[in-house]
Design an enzyme around this catalytic site. Structure first.
Site, PDB file in Angstrom:
ATOM      1  N   TYR A  80      41.727  15.447  51.112  1.00  0.00           N
ATOM      2  CA  TYR A  80      41.366  15.973  52.188  1.00  0.00           C
ATOM      3  C   TYR A  80      42.120  17.506  52.114  1.00  0.00           C
ATOM      4  O   TYR A  80      40.150  17.793  52.161  1.00  0.00           O
ATOM      5  CB  TYR A  80      42.398  15.185  53.218  1.00  0.00           C
ATOM      6  CG  TYR A  80      41.864  17.253  54.171  1.00  0.00           C
ATOM      7  CD1 TYR A  80      40.812  17.145  55.194  1.00  0.00           C
ATOM      8  CD2 TYR A  80      42.810  18.248  54.780  1.00  0.00           C
ATOM      9  CE1 TYR A  80      40.823  17.702  56.211  1.00  0.00           C
ATOM     10  CE2 TYR A  80      42.514  19.571  54.670  1.00  0.00           C
ATOM     11  CZ  TYR A  80      41.129  18.968  55.634  1.00  0.00           C
ATOM     12  OH  TYR A  80      41.047  20.521  56.645  1.00  0.00           O
ATOM     13  N   GLU A 135      44.135  25.688  53.525  1.00  0.00           N
ATOM     14  CA  GLU A 135      43.580  24.139  53.858  1.00  0.00           C
ATOM     15  C   GLU A 135      44.909  23.872  53.613  1.00  0.00           C
ATOM     16  O   GLU A 135      45.884  22.453  54.238  1.00  0.00           O
ATOM     17  CB  GLU A 135      43.049  23.570  52.839  1.00  0.00           C
ATOM     18  CG  GLU A 135      41.412  24.280  53.691  1.00  0.00           C
ATOM     19  CD  GLU A 135      41.182  23.363  54.678  1.00  0.00           C
ATOM     20  OE1 GLU A 135      42.013  22.668  55.067  1.00  0.00           O
ATOM     21  OE2 GLU A 135      40.162  23.936  55.239  1.00  0.00           O
ATOM     22  N   ASP A 166      39.499  15.454  59.245  1.00  0.00           N
ATOM     23  CA  ASP A 166      41.006  15.737  59.794  1.00  0.00           C
ATOM     24  C   ASP A 166      41.035  14.853  61.302  1.00  0.00           C
ATOM     25  O   ASP A 166      39.810  14.183  61.370  1.00  0.00           O
ATOM     26  CB  ASP A 166      41.333  17.604  59.849  1.00  0.00           C
ATOM     27  CG  ASP A 166      40.546  18.029  60.664  1.00  0.00           C
ATOM     28  OD1 ASP A 166      39.546  17.369  61.476  1.00  0.00           O
ATOM     29  OD2 ASP A 166      40.551  19.100  60.750  1.00  0.00           O
TER      30      ASP A 166
END
Length: 344
Positions: free
Chosen positions: A120, A37, A138
């Site tokens: 996020y 990520e 996203d």
């Protein structure tokens, strides 16, 4: 609908546990989820995959990454850009290894307390690694939500509405699969230019498809033109062919990275060179950062010696591997000129 679609059409990635593997009792490795990520921020899956595999080969777990010299991590990161991510990656690995016995926390709140983990990334780790019902948003998810609910207001102002839609749809179970399903949907079906609406599991409830506005969404506010900054990069080489390199300050752009000595990057550019030797221009390189374009004049010279108080002498190949792309461009230009002209 979207989970059934994901069960059949999910993308295969080296950090991902597929639905069938989950059914067989396999669980995602939080270290791999976190690493992927962080890499995927501002980077495509194709660009991140090779770096991810190389990172794992060198540092297979968070303890190994924490023990690694920071400069080695920064060098391995070269090519992914946004180098603050690499500094934070190493800092986060140290905290998790030293203070948390190598275990990543499971909640968004605890994850956000770690270096470099924002909203996020915390949601993605909580959902994908631990199946927490966290809302992961996203660019792909924003596009899907904008079309599904026909939100006509432009980005970035419409982001809160898109998040609210995404939160309402996030399920209490299979949250990790759901998060990856919507991201896959945006990446493979609900694409920016040619969405394959006929294959979409949400084609029936999609308001943009019903109104024929899917190609117009999400709308985006006009971006201001990027300013142009200028600077000078200095390539000093000694009789052994080594080049002078420096480490950039942590608190600036490309902080902590191996680099060539350079001037400040301003509208005018220019400053005193690192050594009082016979510099000559060999050309210029151009590079675009998030907020500005850079034009970097490249100066080269031979020095009898490279003083240790000015930086570190490195073989060109090693320097190229360690530098971010803007300085690697400048060094290659100087080396090409040296090879072409045979200049000392």
């Amino acid at each position: 609908m979207v989970l059934e679609w994901y069960d059949r059409h999910h993308r295969t990635m080296p950090w991902r546990v597929s639905p069938s593997e989950r059914d067989a009792g396999h669980r995602p490795d939080p270290f791999r989820v976190w690493l992927s990520e962080v890499m995927l921020q501002q980077t495509t899956v194709a660009a991140a995959t090779g770096h991810f595999l190389r990172f794992l080969a060198r540092w297979p777990d968070v303890h190994a990454l924490a023990r690694a010299p920071r400069e080695a991590v920064l060098a391995e990161w070269a090519g992914l850009g946004y180098y603050a991510r690499a500094r934070n990656l190493h800092a986060c690995a140290n905290v998790v290894s030293r203070d948390l016995d190598g275990r990543f926390p499971e909640t968004e709140k605890e994850l956000r307390a770690l270096p470099g983990i924002g909203a996020y990334t915390a949601a993605a780790i909580a959902a994908i690694a631990f199946d927490r019902p966290a809302t992961v948003v996203d660019g792909n998810v924003e596009r899907v939500m904008a079309r599904l609910f026909a939100e006509a207001a432009p980005l970035p102002g419409v982001k809160p509405q898109l998040r609210a839609h995404a939160e309402r749809l996030t399920p209490q179970s299979r949250a990790g699969d759901y998060a990856q399903a919507v991201m896959d949907l945006g990446a493979t079906i609900c694409t920016p230019r040619n969405p394959a609406c006929g294959l979409c599991p949400w084609r029936t409830p999609c308001a943009a498809r019903a109104s024929g506005t899917q190609l117009d969404l999400p709308a985006r506010a006009p971006k201001p033109a990027k300013p142009v900054r200028r600077g000078v990069a200095y390539v000093a080489h000694d009789p052994r062919g080594r080049v002078l390199t420096v480490t950039r300050p942590d608190d600036g752009l490309l902080g902590g990275m191996r680099a060539l000595p350079s001037s400040d990057w301003t509208e005018a550019g220019g400053s005193a060179p690192p050594l009082a030797i016979d510099w000559r221009p060999v050309g210029e390189v151009r590079h675009t950062f998030t907020h500005f374009h850079l034009v970097l004049k490249v100066m080269a010279a031979k020095a009898r010696a490279l003083p240790a108080d000015c930086g570190e002498a490195m073989a060109p190949d090693a320097a190229l591997r360690a530098m971010p792309s803007v300085f690697a461009k400048a060094l290659r230009l100087a080396l090409e000129d040296l090879q072409r002209t045979g200049s000392d």
